[in-house]
Design a protein around this motif. Structure first.
Motif, PDB file in Angstrom:
ATOM      1  N   LEU A   4      78.095 163.291  19.968  1.00  0.00           N
ATOM      2  CA  LEU A   4      77.671 162.040  19.343  1.00  0.00           C
ATOM      3  C   LEU A   4      76.161 161.882  19.418  1.00  0.00           C
ATOM      4  CD1 LEU A   4      78.427 159.375  18.004  1.00  0.00           C
ATOM      5  CD2 LEU A   4      78.729 158.395  20.281  1.00  0.00           C
ATOM      6  N   LEU A   5      75.592 162.225  20.541  1.00  0.00           N
ATOM      7  CA  LEU A   5      74.138 162.161  20.704  1.00  0.00           C
ATOM      8  C   LEU A   5      73.445 163.122  19.732  1.00  0.00           C
ATOM      9  CD1 LEU A   5      71.687 161.045  22.237  1.00  0.00           C
ATOM     10  CD2 LEU A   5      71.989 162.919  23.858  1.00  0.00           C
ATOM     11  N   ALA A   6      73.969 164.329  19.591  1.00  0.00           N
ATOM     12  CA  ALA A   6      73.402 165.308  18.666  1.00  0.00           C
ATOM     13  C   ALA A   6      73.494 164.810  17.229  1.00  0.00           C
ATOM     14  CB  ALA A   6      74.122 166.647  18.811  1.00  0.00           C
ATOM     15  N   PHE A  10      70.341 164.069  14.751  1.00  0.00           N
ATOM     16  CA  PHE A  10      70.297 164.692  13.428  1.00  0.00           C
ATOM     17  C   PHE A  10      70.130 163.646  12.335  1.00  0.00           C
ATOM     18  CE2 PHE A  10      72.564 166.122   9.591  1.00  0.00           C
ATOM     19  CZ  PHE A  10      71.770 167.214   9.273  1.00  0.00           C
ATOM     20  N   MET A  11      70.894 162.562  12.417  1.00  0.00           N
ATOM     21  CA  MET A  11      70.776 161.499  11.418  1.00  0.00           C
ATOM     22  C   MET A  11      69.382 160.875  11.448  1.00  0.00           C
ATOM     23  SD  MET A  11      74.575 159.749  11.706  1.00  0.00           S
ATOM     24  CE  MET A  11      73.958 158.178  11.203  1.00  0.00           C
ATOM     25  N   TYR A  16      64.202 159.955   8.906  1.00  0.00           N
ATOM     26  CA  TYR A  16      62.748 160.007   9.061  1.00  0.00           C
ATOM     27  C   TYR A  16      62.127 160.946   8.029  1.00  0.00           C
ATOM     28  CZ  TYR A  16      58.149 160.735  11.092  1.00  0.00           C
ATOM     29  OH  TYR A  16      56.792 160.818  11.282  1.00  0.00           O
ATOM     30  N   GLY A  17      62.735 162.085   7.835  1.00  0.00           N
ATOM     31  CA  GLY A  17      62.220 163.052   6.856  1.00  0.00           C
ATOM     32  C   GLY A  17      62.289 162.532   5.434  1.00  0.00           C
ATOM     33  N   SER A  18      63.343 161.816   5.102  1.00  0.00           N
ATOM     34  CA  SER A  18      63.472 161.314   3.734  1.00  0.00           C
ATOM     35  C   SER A  18      62.510 160.168   3.468  1.00  0.00           C
ATOM     36  CB  SER A  18      64.906 160.873   3.447  1.00  0.00           C
ATOM     37  OG  SER A  18      65.240 159.750   4.239  1.00  0.00           O
ATOM     38  N   LEU A  19      62.101 159.460   4.485  1.00  0.00           N
ATOM     39  CA  LEU A  19      61.157 158.363   4.310  1.00  0.00           C
ATOM     40  C   LEU A  19      59.723 158.852   4.179  1.00  0.00           C
ATOM     41  CD1 LEU A  19      62.560 155.753   6.844  1.00  0.00           C
ATOM     42  CD2 LEU A  19      62.772 155.725   4.359  1.00  0.00           C
TER      43      LEU A  19
END
Length: 85
Positions: A4-6, A10-11, A16-19
């Motif tokens: 769940l942490l991973a 990842f999300m 962040y990358g898409s923003l």
């Protein structure tokens, strides 16, 4: 718990990358078949943003594949691009 942490990390990276991918903002206006429309799109490059804005405008102004292709070949009445950030 570790999975769940991973997944959350990842999300976070994806969001962040898409923003932060946009480097250019383009506004394109087209008059096609007597109708006018403007759309603004952010993109990595000017060419990409301009093409995406043109596609977006033509989605509103045309119907069908042939009409959409003809709209995409119509020279814009206005096209302005500015760097972001």
């Amino acid at each position: 718990m570790l999975g769940l942490l991973a997944l959350l990390v990842f999300m976070g990276v994806v969001v962040y990358g898409s923003l932060n991918i946009a480097g250019v903002r383009c506004e394109v206006c087209i008059t096609y078949n007597g109708r006018a429309q403007c759309r603004t799109v952010d993109g990595v490059s000017e060419e990409e943003a301009r093409m995406a804005a043109t596609t977006n405008v033509c989605a509103f102004l045309s119907s069908g594949v042939t009409d959409s292709m003809a709209c995409g070949r119509t020279p814009p009445t206005r096209a302005e691009c500015v760097p972001i950030g």
